[in-house]
Design an enzyme around this catalytic site. Sequence first.
Site, short mmCIF file in Angstrom:
data_model
loop_
_atom_site.label_atom_id
_atom_site.label_comp_id
_atom_site.label_asym_id
_atom_site.label_seq_id
_atom_site.Cartn_x
_atom_site.Cartn_y
_atom_site.Cartn_z
N ARG A 106 4.17 8.49 16.02
CA ARG A 106 3.52 7.06 15.43
C ARG A 106 4.13 6.13 16.55
NH1 ARG A 106 3.42 4.05 10.43
NH2 ARG A 106 4.46 1.84 10.53
N HIS A 133 -5.03 4.17 12.27
CA HIS A 133 -4.16 4.25 11.37
C HIS A 133 -4.66 5.30 10.23
CE1 HIS A 133 -0.49 4.56 9.23
NE2 HIS A 133 -0.24 3.31 8.84
N GLN A 136 -2.99 6.33 6.78
CA GLN A 136 -3.07 5.35 5.68
C GLN A 136 -4.57 5.17 5.20
OE1 GLN A 136 -0.69 2.70 4.76
NE2 GLN A 136 -2.30 2.83 3.23
N ASP A 229 -3.13 -7.23 5.26
CA ASP A 229 -1.90 -6.67 5.84
C ASP A 229 -1.23 -7.98 6.51
OD1 ASP A 229 -0.36 -4.75 7.27
OD2 ASP A 229 -1.80 -4.39 8.75
N CYS A 270 -1.22 -2.39 2.82
CA CYS A 270 -0.61 -1.11 3.27
C CYS A 270 0.84 -1.03 3.37
CB CYS A 270 -1.18 -0.78 4.72
SG CYS A 270 -0.95 -2.01 5.95
N ARG A 315 0.11 7.75 0.24
CA ARG A 315 0.50 8.27 1.44
C ARG A 315 1.17 9.71 1.50
NH1 ARG A 315 1.68 4.71 5.37
NH2 ARG A 315 1.22 6.56 6.71
#
Length: 332
Positions: A106, A133, A136, A229, A270, A315
């Site tokens: 990440r 991502h 996600q 987001d 998210c 997740r």
Amino acid sequence: MDLKGRDFLKLLDFTSEEITYMLDLAADLKEKKKKGILTEWHKGKNVALIFEKTSTRTRCAFEVAAHDLGMGTTYLDPSGSQIGKKESIADTARVLGSMFEGIEYRGFGQDIVDELAQFAPVPVWNGLTNEFHPTQMLADLLTIREHFGKLEGIKLAYMGDARYNMGNSLMVACAKMGMHFAACTSAKYFPDPSLTEECRRIAARTGASVTLTEDVGEGTKDADVIYTDVWVSMGEPEDVWAERIRELSPYQVNGTAMANAKEGAVFMHCLPAFHDLKTKIGQEMWEKFGIAEMEVTDEVFESEASIVFQEAENRMHTIKAVMAATLGVPEE
């Protein structure tokens, strides 16, 4: 379907059928988790978690998922490894690949996780890069499918800055799964043109569509899902807040936007979200700019239409499915 040994770097690398397989596996693992059925399929194995950008959900999801699969984890925070500093990415990949059965990354550029995958002899999983991502996305797709009972034909409107990982990834996910994607924002914040065209080519095969619009009414009309987001991404300087607030405030998810969507539409994010003044950054933005809610209003965030915490839980289940699928699922 056999995905053993595959890297998980971006959804563009997978077919619609392979994505559906991972969603089905995640749903099965979630059901087993709720029933208390153990799935220690990889007992004795270990995975490395490289976090050059910190996280709550991604780290917890990987650690809990790995534990449920019987694996140990080693967490390397931004100061915990020499990747790209005193040791090359290629050398890091070969070292970690000799000690661990899987590597999560990440951080920053997609080129970094791609290079890790090139040199590591074990599966590499993308926990977030500037461009994509994918973990996600699986959580989002599973959540949408759980709520509506399907993915094909669902319209998702993404409001805000669509240039980076979330806008890119949602556009790819929708194109792959036969969904209708609308980026609803200023043209300055539209996704990359070349990726947009690639997604439109995919959409032509799957029955999906890709729309870019500056008109909130058009973008949110008949949407099943409205998604947003934060306006300033991790790693960006704080001095861009004034610009983003000025340019993206028209694309805030509020009651008007939700009312224009389809009846029964849901709100997704998210996380973390700046919907009130209960965070340090939220308080700072209030003191500097007099704004109490940013990308989403508290009314929408706390409404019955909001499924953000179901999304957050997923997740873990979808990340568990990614690790299980790429390390090998035992035959029943």
